[in-house]
Design an enzyme around this catalytic site. Structure first.
Site, short mmCIF file in Angstrom:
data_model
loop_
_atom_site.label_atom_id
_atom_site.label_comp_id
_atom_site.label_asym_id
_atom_site.label_seq_id
_atom_site.Cartn_x
_atom_site.Cartn_y
_atom_site.Cartn_z
N VAL A 124 0.85 5.63 -0.74
CA VAL A 124 0.22 6.91 -1.10
C VAL A 124 1.36 7.85 -1.47
O VAL A 124 2.40 7.88 -0.80
CB VAL A 124 -0.62 7.48 0.05
CG1 VAL A 124 -1.11 8.88 -0.26
CG2 VAL A 124 -1.82 6.56 0.34
N ASN A 167 7.62 1.97 11.49
CA ASN A 167 6.86 2.78 10.53
C ASN A 167 5.59 3.24 11.25
O ASN A 167 4.52 2.62 11.13
CB ASN A 167 6.55 1.98 9.27
CG ASN A 167 5.88 2.80 8.21
OD1 ASN A 167 5.30 3.84 8.48
ND2 ASN A 167 5.93 2.32 6.98
N ILE A 217 0.87 -1.17 0.00
CA ILE A 217 0.00 0.00 0.00
C ILE A 217 0.91 1.22 0.00
O ILE A 217 1.86 1.30 0.79
CB ILE A 217 -0.99 0.02 1.19
CG1 ILE A 217 -1.88 1.26 1.15
CG2 ILE A 217 -0.28 -0.14 2.51
CD1 ILE A 217 -3.05 1.23 2.13
N TYR A 247 -3.02 1.02 10.23
CA TYR A 247 -3.49 -0.36 10.35
C TYR A 247 -4.24 -0.58 11.66
O TYR A 247 -5.29 -1.22 11.69
CB TYR A 247 -2.32 -1.34 10.23
CG TYR A 247 -1.57 -1.20 8.93
CD1 TYR A 247 -2.22 -0.93 7.73
CD2 TYR A 247 -0.19 -1.32 8.89
CE1 TYR A 247 -1.54 -0.78 6.54
CE2 TYR A 247 0.51 -1.19 7.70
CZ TYR A 247 -0.17 -0.92 6.53
OH TYR A 247 0.51 -0.78 5.36
N GLU A 257 2.42 -7.25 6.46
CA GLU A 257 3.68 -7.04 7.17
C GLU A 257 4.08 -5.59 6.99
O GLU A 257 3.90 -5.03 5.92
CB GLU A 257 4.77 -7.96 6.61
CG GLU A 257 4.50 -9.40 6.94
CD GLU A 257 5.33 -10.36 6.11
OE1 GLU A 257 5.45 -11.51 6.55
OE2 GLU A 257 5.83 -9.97 5.03
#
Length: 165
Positions: free
Chosen positions: A88, A125, A86, A132, A120
């Site tokens: 952005v 991060n 994912i 999440y 994962e």
């Protein structure tokens, strides 16, 4: 934060999400290279994933832009899915696009009968971890030395799971 976006950009069109296909391979690859990974995906790799019937790929589009400002890609297997990536665009981070993108993607996976979603994320991060956990993902394991880093070291991957059903 939606109120802030409306205040700062009152005429901006809202974000929209849509399925991605092979026509988006080049742009997905370009976004992946901006994601901070030690090795970005090439357009051919993205095209291969985007035509794979087990892969679900969604993009988020800011305003009237024809190319996605972000994407999420998962691979399904029976009633489980793994989020492969994912990303952005760095210019759009913090604008809520990641949240809109992941919300639409998880909803779509749930509609396809996916009961459990795994991913994962690199330990440390914080922005991704916050995103999440906002959706209910929880840590289920760690893989020490899993991610290669640009400086030659290796980082721990945090394995997370979300139960949709």
């Amino acid at each position: 934060m939606d109120w802030l976006r409306k205040l700062l950009h009152p005429h901006a069109a809202p974000a929209r999400t849509a399925r991605l296909d092979v026509r988006h391979a080049r742009h997905v690859a370009a976004l992946h290279h901006l994601g901070g990974f030690a090795r970005g995906w090439e357009p051919g790799e993205c095209a291969g994933l985007l035509v794979d019937s087990a892969v679900v790929a969604d993009g988020v589009f800011a305003g009237n832009e024809p190319n996605p400002a972000g994407f999420v890609m998962s691979r399904r297997a029976v009633d489980e899915a793994e989020i492969l990536s994912i990303v952005v665009s760095p210019r759009q981070r913090g604008s809520g696009l990641g949240r809109a993108l992941l919300s639409a993607h998880l909803s779509q996976l749930g509609g396809m009968g996916v009961a459990h979603v795994y991913l994962e994320v690199e330990d440390g991060n914080a922005a991704a971890d916050r995103l999440y956990r906002h959706f209910g993902f929880r840590e289920v394991g760690r893989r020490k030395g899993y991610y290669p880093k640009a400086d030659g070291t290796r980082a721990t991957a945090v394995t997370m799971r979300l139960d949709l059903a």
